[in-house]
Design an enzyme around this catalytic site. Sequence first.
Site, PDB file in Angstrom:
ATOM      1  N   TYR A   1      62.439   4.705   6.762  1.00 48.55           N
ATOM      2  CA  TYR A   1      61.800   3.837   7.751  1.00 48.55           C
ATOM      3  C   TYR A   1      61.219   4.764   8.818  1.00 48.55           C
ATOM      4  O   TYR A   1      61.935   5.336   9.625  1.00 48.55           O
ATOM      5  CB  TYR A   1      62.805   2.850   8.341  1.00 48.55           C
ATOM      6  CG  TYR A   1      62.820   1.513   7.606  1.00 48.55           C
ATOM      7  CD1 TYR A   1      62.649   1.464   6.229  1.00 48.55           C
ATOM      8  CD2 TYR A   1      62.968   0.311   8.297  1.00 48.55           C
ATOM      9  CE1 TYR A   1      62.641   0.253   5.558  1.00 48.55           C
ATOM     10  CE2 TYR A   1      62.967  -0.906   7.628  1.00 48.55           C
ATOM     11  CZ  TYR A   1      62.797  -0.927   6.267  1.00 48.55           C
ATOM     12  OH  TYR A   1      62.786  -2.133   5.600  1.00 48.55           O
TER      13      TYR A   1
ATOM     14  N   TRP B   1      56.952   0.078  10.260  1.00 45.30           N
ATOM     15  CA  TRP B   1      56.983  -1.182  11.035  1.00 45.30           C
ATOM     16  C   TRP B   1      56.463  -0.862  12.425  1.00 45.30           C
ATOM     17  O   TRP B   1      56.803   0.181  12.999  1.00 45.30           O
ATOM     18  CB  TRP B   1      58.414  -1.724  11.098  1.00 45.30           C
ATOM     19  CG  TRP B   1      58.972  -2.019   9.733  1.00 45.30           C
ATOM     20  CD1 TRP B   1      59.840  -1.257   9.022  1.00 45.30           C
ATOM     21  CD2 TRP B   1      58.679  -3.164   8.920  1.00 45.30           C
ATOM     22  NE1 TRP B   1      60.104  -1.846   7.812  1.00 45.30           N
ATOM     23  CE2 TRP B   1      59.414  -3.019   7.720  1.00 45.30           C
ATOM     24  CE3 TRP B   1      57.877  -4.292   9.082  1.00 45.30           C
ATOM     25  CZ2 TRP B   1      59.356  -3.963   6.690  1.00 45.30           C
ATOM     26  CZ3 TRP B   1      57.831  -5.233   8.057  1.00 45.30           C
ATOM     27  CH2 TRP B   1      58.561  -5.062   6.878  1.00 45.30           C
ATOM     28  N   THR B   2      55.678  -1.769  12.980  1.00 47.59           N
ATOM     29  CA  THR B   2      54.894  -1.365  14.161  1.00 47.59           C
ATOM     30  C   THR B   2      55.246  -2.100  15.461  1.00 47.59           C
ATOM     31  O   THR B   2      54.423  -2.156  16.369  1.00 47.59           O
ATOM     32  CB  THR B   2      53.390  -1.550  13.874  1.00 47.59           C
ATOM     33  OG1 THR B   2      53.151  -2.919  13.543  1.00 47.59           O
ATOM     34  CG2 THR B   2      52.926  -0.654  12.747  1.00 47.59           C
ATOM     35  N   GLU B   3      56.470  -2.655  15.553  1.00 45.64           N
ATOM     36  CA  GLU B   3      56.817  -3.316  16.819  1.00 45.64           C
ATOM     37  C   GLU B   3      56.510  -2.425  18.018  1.00 45.64           C
ATOM     38  O   GLU B   3      55.995  -2.898  19.035  1.00 45.64           O
ATOM     39  CB  GLU B   3      58.315  -3.674  16.855  1.00 45.64           C
ATOM     40  CG  GLU B   3      58.723  -4.846  15.986  1.00 45.64           C
ATOM     41  CD  GLU B   3      59.203  -4.414  14.606  1.00 45.64           C
ATOM     42  OE1 GLU B   3      58.759  -3.356  14.124  1.00 45.64           O
ATOM     43  OE2 GLU B   3      60.015  -5.150  14.009  1.00 45.64           O
TER      44      GLU B   3
ATOM     45  N   TRP C   1      65.661  -2.137   0.706  1.00 45.03           N
ATOM     46  CA  TRP C   1      65.484  -1.571   2.062  1.00 45.03           C
ATOM     47  C   TRP C   1      66.794  -1.445   2.824  1.00 45.03           C
ATOM     48  O   TRP C   1      66.935  -0.580   3.666  1.00 45.03           O
ATOM     49  CB  TRP C   1      64.472  -2.407   2.858  1.00 45.03           C
ATOM     50  CG  TRP C   1      64.947  -3.737   3.381  1.00 45.03           C
ATOM     51  CD1 TRP C   1      64.974  -4.919   2.714  1.00 45.03           C
ATOM     52  CD2 TRP C   1      65.438  -4.017   4.703  1.00 45.03           C
ATOM     53  NE1 TRP C   1      65.445  -5.926   3.519  1.00 45.03           N
ATOM     54  CE2 TRP C   1      65.737  -5.399   4.745  1.00 45.03           C
ATOM     55  CE3 TRP C   1      65.649  -3.246   5.854  1.00 45.03           C
ATOM     56  CZ2 TRP C   1      66.248  -6.021   5.884  1.00 45.03           C
ATOM     57  CZ3 TRP C   1      66.148  -3.865   6.992  1.00 45.03           C
ATOM     58  CH2 TRP C   1      66.442  -5.234   6.999  1.00 45.03           C
TER      59      TRP C   1
ATOM     60  N   ASP D   1      53.563 -12.093   9.635  1.00 46.38           N
ATOM     61  CA  ASP D   1      54.904 -12.077  10.203  1.00 46.38           C
ATOM     62  C   ASP D   1      54.939 -13.095  11.337  1.00 46.38           C
ATOM     63  O   ASP D   1      53.953 -13.796  11.584  1.00 46.38           O
ATOM     64  CB  ASP D   1      55.291 -10.663  10.666  1.00 46.38           C
ATOM     65  CG  ASP D   1      56.774 -10.381  10.393  1.00 46.38           C
ATOM     66  OD1 ASP D   1      57.611 -11.132  10.936  1.00 46.38           O
ATOM     67  OD2 ASP D   1      57.087  -9.454   9.627  1.00 46.38           O
TER      68      ASP D   1
ATOM     69  N   ARG E   1      52.747  -6.949  13.417  1.00 45.53           N
ATOM     70  CA  ARG E   1      53.321  -6.722  14.753  1.00 45.53           C
ATOM     71  C   ARG E   1      52.266  -6.123  15.665  1.00 45.53           C
ATOM     72  O   ARG E   1      52.124  -6.498  16.823  1.00 45.53           O
ATOM     73  CB  ARG E   1      54.545  -5.828  14.661  1.00 45.53           C
ATOM     74  CG  ARG E   1      55.852  -6.573  14.430  1.00 45.53           C
ATOM     75  CD  ARG E   1      55.825  -7.531  13.227  1.00 45.53           C
ATOM     76  NE  ARG E   1      57.107  -8.149  12.978  1.00 45.53           N
ATOM     77  CZ  ARG E   1      58.064  -7.626  12.209  1.00 45.53           C
ATOM     78  NH1 ARG E   1      57.864  -6.491  11.561  1.00 45.53           N
ATOM     79  NH2 ARG E   1      59.208  -8.269  12.054  1.00 45.53           N
TER      80      ARG E   1
ATOM     81  N   HIS F   1      60.203 -14.997   8.693  1.00 40.87           N
ATOM     82  CA  HIS F   1      59.088 -14.231   9.275  1.00 40.87           C
ATOM     83  C   HIS F   1      57.779 -15.019   9.233  1.00 40.87           C
ATOM     84  O   HIS F   1      56.729 -14.461   8.919  1.00 40.87           O
ATOM     85  CB  HIS F   1      58.935 -12.876   8.556  1.00 40.87           C
ATOM     86  CG  HIS F   1      60.027 -11.909   8.897  1.00 40.87           C
ATOM     87  ND1 HIS F   1      60.104 -11.271  10.112  1.00 40.87           N
ATOM     88  CD2 HIS F   1      61.110 -11.487   8.187  1.00 40.87           C
ATOM     89  CE1 HIS F   1      61.180 -10.493  10.134  1.00 40.87           C
ATOM     90  NE2 HIS F   1      61.817 -10.609   8.984  1.00 40.87           N
TER      91      HIS F   1
ATOM     92  N   ASP G   1      62.758 -11.387   3.171  1.00 43.46           N
ATOM     93  CA  ASP G   1      63.781 -10.741   4.005  1.00 43.46           C
ATOM     94  C   ASP G   1      64.152 -11.596   5.211  1.00 43.46           C
ATOM     95  O   ASP G   1      63.357 -12.401   5.680  1.00 43.46           O
ATOM     96  CB  ASP G   1      63.288  -9.370   4.491  1.00 43.46           C
ATOM     97  CG  ASP G   1      61.967  -9.466   5.262  1.00 43.46           C
ATOM     98  OD1 ASP G   1      61.120 -10.283   4.875  1.00 43.46           O
ATOM     99  OD2 ASP G   1      61.806  -8.736   6.254  1.00 43.46           O
ATOM    100  N   GLU G   2      65.360 -11.366   5.702  1.00 48.27           N
ATOM    101  CA  GLU G   2      65.803 -11.861   7.007  1.00 48.27           C
ATOM    102  C   GLU G   2      65.439 -13.326   7.253  1.00 48.27           C
ATOM    103  O   GLU G   2      64.940 -13.676   8.316  1.00 48.27           O
ATOM    104  CB  GLU G   2      65.217 -10.972   8.108  1.00 48.27           C
ATOM    105  CG  GLU G   2      65.651  -9.521   7.958  1.00 48.27           C
ATOM    106  CD  GLU G   2      65.037  -8.575   9.000  1.00 48.27           C
ATOM    107  OE1 GLU G   2      65.763  -7.684   9.458  1.00 48.27           O
ATOM    108  OE2 GLU G   2      63.850  -8.736   9.339  1.00 48.27           O
TER     109      GLU G   2
ATOM    110  N   ASP H   1      59.565   4.192  11.400  1.00 43.83           N
ATOM    111  CA  ASP H   1      59.605   3.803  12.819  1.00 43.83           C
ATOM    112  C   ASP H   1      60.849   4.409  13.493  1.00 43.83           C
ATOM    113  O   ASP H   1      60.905   4.491  14.713  1.00 43.83           O
ATOM    114  CB  ASP H   1      59.551   2.281  13.003  1.00 43.83           C
ATOM    115  CG  ASP H   1      60.572   1.512  12.175  1.00 43.83           C
ATOM    116  OD1 ASP H   1      61.037   2.023  11.124  1.00 43.83           O
ATOM    117  OD2 ASP H   1      60.908   0.376  12.562  1.00 43.83           O
TER     118      ASP H   1
HETATM  119  C1  ACM Z   1      62.715  -5.400   6.543  1.00 45.90           C
HETATM  120  O1  ACM Z   1      62.806  -4.303   7.122  1.00 45.90           O
HETATM  121  N1  ACM Z   1      63.008  -6.513   7.188  1.00 45.90           N
HETATM  122  C2  ACM Z   1      62.275  -5.489   5.185  1.00 45.90           C
END
Ligand code: ACM
Length: 541
Positions: free
Chosen positions: A406, A456-458, A381, A177, A148, A248, A314-315, A408
């Site tokens: 997390y 996570w660095t968004e 997670w 990602d 990110r 992703h 994930d996702e 962030d």
């Molecule tokens: C995640 O936070 N999507 C692993």
Amino acid sequence: MTELIPQPGGVAIGSGEVRLTKRSKLYAGDATEGVGNWLRTVLQQATGLPLPEGRELDDARDGGIGLQLDDALGPEEYRLVSDSNGVFIEGGGPAGVFWGAQTLRQLLGPDAYRRAPLHRDRTWAVPHLTIQDSPRFPWRGLMLDVARHFMPKEGVLRYLDLMAAHKLNVFHFHLTDDQGWRVQIKRYPKLTEIGSWRARTKFGHRASSLWDDRPHGGYYTQDDIREIVAYAAERHITVVPEIDVPGHSQAAIAAYPELGNTDVIDTNSLPVWDTWGINPNVLAPTDNTLRFYEGVFEELLELFPSEFIHVGGDECLKDQWKQSATAQARIAELGLADEDELQSWFIGHFDKWLSARGRRLVGWDEILEGGLAEGAVVSSWRGYEGGITAARAGHDVVMCPEQHVYLDWRQAPGEDEPVPIAHVRTLEDVYRFEPVPEQLSEVEARHVLGTQANVWTEVMEDHARVDYQTFPRLAAFAEVAWSALPAPAERDFADFERRMAAHYPRLDALGVAYRPPTGPLPWQRRPGVLGRPKDGPPPNA
Ligand code: ACM
């Protein structure tokens, strides 16, 4: 100086002190030479003392430092004895000696963390004491998302030093990602030529209406990766790379459009993604995609000696697979029930592929949906649930529930945090996080390899922001991962805070831009200066 973090297993304090002087020698016994070199380098820089090499342990007995192995200790266990002879660190393996050396650095005081001496004639003393110490978990992890926002190599090396100072030993490197591909793959040059740059970046969280209209990107060459892995190994840190599939993956599809679901959308016009969220553009479940990623993983295995290789999982939105004739034909051909089973088939392919090469697959807990691949390790997670299910099925687990670790997530209520996202997780919340859920039996709990904090660095565009989110909470997390703490409600947070008062000066000396523990935040001292634009995202966006 004995306010140690993480808290050691046992400390017995004596009455005198060892003074390090120009005459002090550093002896490193068999297999501890690497630790000796590291320790000499950091202490020479900080103190200006020469610390010449001792030829035998006796050379350390004259007010010096001696390192050696003791087979009776566990591989990461150490004993540190400071007495009228000198300072002696014994470990079951080189890693144990290294963690003992980190403790020694804390004992020497904050200026032992500097890269040059502040004053010429100061004394360097270690109180007489005996410390016996070993970690609670073998997996004490920290994940950094460099997709990110790219963190240049120097920042990664610095982050590894900060991990080592906190006795953390697994660096989960989130390399790919939707918003960027960060590792050179020689057979697929477009992954970095195209996939490592995006045209612009959403500023703030996804509800923000602001854009940074400058291109953002960067990647690590294979030599950069070798350097990072070797630098980590010198600090007894394993680097676990993550290539996130089958979701992703928009940066990879932007580079190689044939990887996407071309019968559903025109993947030729997909850019590297410029905003945040869960992306519908996922990999096509084709043989071509499998062969492509086998090629990626072949190069990755050359670079990363880690037993564990993370494949994301994930996702992964299934909408395109529902619409794709190709994906549906694959489901029919394999006799699968649905798209979840198709994802399991995809992950299962790489589980077998990695196992055949002596490695173990790790994936986020969504890899449970549709059936867990045989050898898979689960990063839990979305709470504890996935980890509990996996451990009960006999799979190893790393606990990293977002509600707890997390980093962030915001550290205080209100909108003045520079990164005001999600719910509040204070330093104390992290200190009271328990990695092993009480629902697990003793036997099941043995599958919890350990725990990991995820960054996570968004909304962290540079390393000052990463520091602010990571610290001081990483210190609390490190104690949770290393020390044998009582149940969450019984943990002595006041004592942790007392020891943190001695730890902040260490972080200052290391140049860490942590969140101040008390008082107004620096920008709140000047009215009208806030940490985020007025047009930033709403709380909990
Ligand atoms: C995640 O936070 N999507 C692993």
